[in-house]
Design a protein around this motif. Structure first.
Motif, PDB file in Angstrom:
ATOM      1  N   THR A 180       5.079  17.093   1.726  1.00 20.57           N
ATOM      2  CA  THR A 180       4.556  15.964   1.117  1.00 20.57           C
ATOM      3  C   THR A 180       5.442  14.795   1.514  1.00 20.57           C
ATOM      4  N   PHE A 181       4.870  13.497   1.904  1.00 23.29           N
ATOM      5  CA  PHE A 181       5.682  12.610   2.084  1.00 23.29           C
ATOM      6  C   PHE A 181       4.721  11.204   1.833  1.00 23.29           C
ATOM      7  N   GLN A 182       5.413   9.958   1.747  1.00 25.94           N
ATOM      8  CA  GLN A 182       4.982   8.713   1.304  1.00 25.94           C
ATOM      9  C   GLN A 182       5.173   7.568   2.453  1.00 25.94           C
ATOM     10  N   SER A 183       4.149   7.108   2.536  1.00 26.83           N
ATOM     11  CA  SER A 183       4.165   5.908   3.635  1.00 26.83           C
ATOM     12  C   SER A 183       3.865   4.519   2.758  1.00 26.83           C
ATOM     13  N   ILE A 184       4.839   3.660   2.783  1.00 23.16           N
ATOM     14  CA  ILE A 184       4.946   2.378   2.166  1.00 23.16           C
ATOM     15  C   ILE A 184       4.432   1.288   2.946  1.00 23.16           C
ATOM     16  N   LEU A 185       3.373   0.489   2.909  1.00 26.13           N
ATOM     17  CA  LEU A 185       3.191  -0.666   3.676  1.00 26.13           C
ATOM     18  C   LEU A 185       3.206  -1.737   3.031  1.00 26.13           C
ATOM     19  N   THR A 186       3.655  -3.023   3.624  1.00 26.75           N
ATOM     20  CA  THR A 186       4.013  -4.297   2.811  1.00 26.75           C
ATOM     21  C   THR A 186       3.107  -5.329   3.450  1.00 26.75           C
ATOM     22  N   ASN A 187       2.364  -6.234   2.584  1.00 20.13           N
ATOM     23  CA  ASN A 187       1.637  -7.232   3.018  1.00 20.13           C
ATOM     24  C   ASN A 187       0.633  -7.083   4.343  1.00 20.13           C
ATOM     25  N   VAL A 188      -0.220  -6.113   3.852  1.00 23.35           N
ATOM     26  CA  VAL A 188      -1.295  -5.425   4.874  1.00 23.35           C
ATOM     27  C   VAL A 188      -2.527  -6.618   4.706  1.00 23.35           C
ATOM     28  N   VAL A 200      -0.220   3.803  14.298  1.00 22.48           N
ATOM     29  CA  VAL A 200       0.732   4.808  13.286  1.00 22.48           C
ATOM     30  C   VAL A 200       1.514   3.938  12.450  1.00 22.48           C
ATOM     31  N   VAL A 201       1.450   4.418  10.913  1.00 21.04           N
ATOM     32  CA  VAL A 201       2.104   3.787  10.180  1.00 21.04           C
ATOM     33  C   VAL A 201       3.064   4.445   9.254  1.00 21.04           C
ATOM     34  N   GLY A 202       2.869   6.055   9.598  1.00 24.55           N
ATOM     35  CA  GLY A 202       3.929   6.720   9.028  1.00 24.55           C
ATOM     36  C   GLY A 202       3.730   8.179   9.458  1.00 24.55           C
ATOM     37  N   SER A 203       4.811   9.011   9.573  1.00 31.63           N
ATOM     38  CA  SER A 203       4.681  10.143  10.103  1.00 31.63           C
ATOM     39  C   SER A 203       5.756  11.287   9.362  1.00 31.63           C
ATOM     40  N   THR A 244      -3.845  10.159  -0.701  1.00 30.58           N
ATOM     41  CA  THR A 244      -4.199   9.132  -1.761  1.00 30.58           C
ATOM     42  C   THR A 244      -3.666   7.719  -1.277  1.00 30.58           C
ATOM     43  N   GLY A 245      -4.349   6.723  -1.441  1.00 32.02           N
ATOM     44  CA  GLY A 245      -3.916   5.455  -1.057  1.00 32.02           C
ATOM     45  C   GLY A 245      -3.810   4.454  -2.052  1.00 32.02           C
ATOM     46  N   LYS A 246      -3.095   3.866  -2.651  1.00 30.40           N
ATOM     47  CA  LYS A 246      -3.098   2.734  -3.682  1.00 30.40           C
ATOM     48  C   LYS A 246      -2.408   1.517  -3.180  1.00 30.40           C
ATOM     49  N   VAL A 247      -3.386   0.351  -3.671  1.00 32.02           N
ATOM     50  CA  VAL A 247      -3.103  -0.976  -3.176  1.00 32.02           C
ATOM     51  C   VAL A 247      -2.293  -1.665  -4.531  1.00 32.02           C
ATOM     52  N   TYR A 248      -1.506  -2.290  -4.514  1.00 29.07           N
ATOM     53  CA  TYR A 248      -0.762  -3.068  -5.439  1.00 29.07           C
ATOM     54  C   TYR A 248      -0.649  -4.402  -5.047  1.00 29.07           C
ATOM     55  N   VAL A 260       0.970  -1.070   0.181  1.00 31.23           N
ATOM     56  CA  VAL A 260       0.121   0.108   0.021  1.00 31.23           C
ATOM     57  C   VAL A 260       1.079   1.184   0.006  1.00 31.23           C
ATOM     58  N   GLU A 261       0.650   2.081  -0.804  1.00 32.38           N
ATOM     59  CA  GLU A 261       1.447   3.333  -1.151  1.00 32.38           C
ATOM     60  C   GLU A 261       0.654   4.406  -0.692  1.00 32.38           C
ATOM     61  N   LEU A 262       0.831   5.132   0.331  1.00 28.97           N
ATOM     62  CA  LEU A 262       0.034   6.645   0.804  1.00 28.97           C
ATOM     63  C   LEU A 262       0.882   7.654   0.492  1.00 28.97           C
ATOM     64  N   THR A 263       0.264   8.742  -0.278  1.00 29.02           N
ATOM     65  CA  THR A 263       0.995   9.965  -0.342  1.00 29.02           C
ATOM     66  C   THR A 263       0.235  10.955   0.425  1.00 29.02           C
ATOM     67  N   THR A 264       0.991  11.697   0.994  1.00 34.24           N
ATOM     68  CA  THR A 264       0.097  12.829   1.876  1.00 34.24           C
ATOM     69  C   THR A 264       0.794  14.044   1.554  1.00 34.24           C
ATOM     70  N   THR A 265      -0.095  15.174   1.341  1.00 32.76           N
ATOM     71  CA  THR A 265       0.177  16.679   0.964  1.00 32.76           C
ATOM     72  C   THR A 265      -0.472  17.714   1.904  1.00 32.76           C
ATOM     73  N   VAL A 266       0.421  18.586   2.587  1.00 35.18           N
ATOM     74  CA  VAL A 266      -0.402  19.579   3.520  1.00 35.18           C
ATOM     75  C   VAL A 266       0.319  20.732   3.192  1.00 35.18           C
ATOM     76  N   GLY A 267      -0.256  21.934   2.843  1.00 42.02           N
ATOM     77  CA  GLY A 267       0.135  23.181   2.594  1.00 42.02           C
ATOM     78  C   GLY A 267      -0.168  23.961   4.000  1.00 42.02           C
ATOM     79  N   TRP A 268       0.504  24.718   4.450  1.00 41.18           N
ATOM     80  CA  TRP A 268       0.529  25.396   5.752  1.00 41.18           C
ATOM     81  C   TRP A 268       1.273  26.767   5.538  1.00 41.18           C
ATOM     82  N   GLN A 269       0.678  27.614   6.545  1.00 43.94           N
ATOM     83  CA  GLN A 269       1.246  29.026   6.783  1.00 43.94           C
ATOM     84  C   GLN A 269       1.761  29.238   8.506  1.00 43.94           C
TER      85      GLN A 269
END
Length: 145
Positions: free
Chosen positions: A100-108, A78-81, A138-142, A45-54
């Motif tokens: 922006t950062f990615q979290s990659i999970l294996t064999n969920v 918690v699986v990513g930070s 976004t979350g993608k399962v491969y 599972v590939e998670l991509t998180t994007t947050v814009g802030w001031q």
């Protein structure tokens, strides 16, 4: 080994810069949430998180600056930070940042899973953080083809 996209999920507050106004303090705040089904045991599972802030009202007391701390949870664990410290621009202007950062999970495990993103500013006494956008995940399962 070839991989195939088998599931996709996402959560969006906004895709736009200055699309939201969400103040963030030291208490973790839920900012995004979605569910996704994992249909096969061998996967990633590939998670991509994007947050814009001031950042505003920064106090000139080095070395600490306001920090945006983001945590991605799957089913409450918690699986990513990511933590990004603002930097002093030594002016009275707004400081705008996109993290922006990615979290990659294996064999969920097979089944439906809930993903949540929490945001906090552990150095909120050093300055104010406001989420402005974009704010999305976004979350993608491969799985093997």
């Amino acid at each position: 080994m070839a991989q195939t996209l088998v599931e996709f999920g996402r959560s969006v507050q906004t895709n736009l810069d200055n699309g939201v106004i969400v103040p963030i303090n030291a208490t973790a705040k839920l900012i995004l949430e979605f569910g996704i089904n994992v249909p096969r045991a061998t996967n990633f599972v590939e998670l991509t998180t994007t947050v814009g802030w001031q950042v505003t009202n920064v106090f000139a007391t080095p070395p600490e600056q306001p920090k945006l701390f983001l945590q991605v949870l799957m089913d409450g664990i918690v699986v990513g930070s990511a933590e990004q410290e603002s930097f002093s621009n030594e002016e009275e202007e707004l400081l705008e940042v996109v993290t922006t950062f990615q979290s990659i999970l294996t064999n969920v495990s097979i089944g439906f899973h809930v993903f949540q993103v929490f945001a906090s500013n552990p150095e909120d006494f050093q300055g104010d953080i406001t989420l402005t956008g974009p704010v999305n995940i976004t979350g993608k399962v491969y799985a093997p083809a």
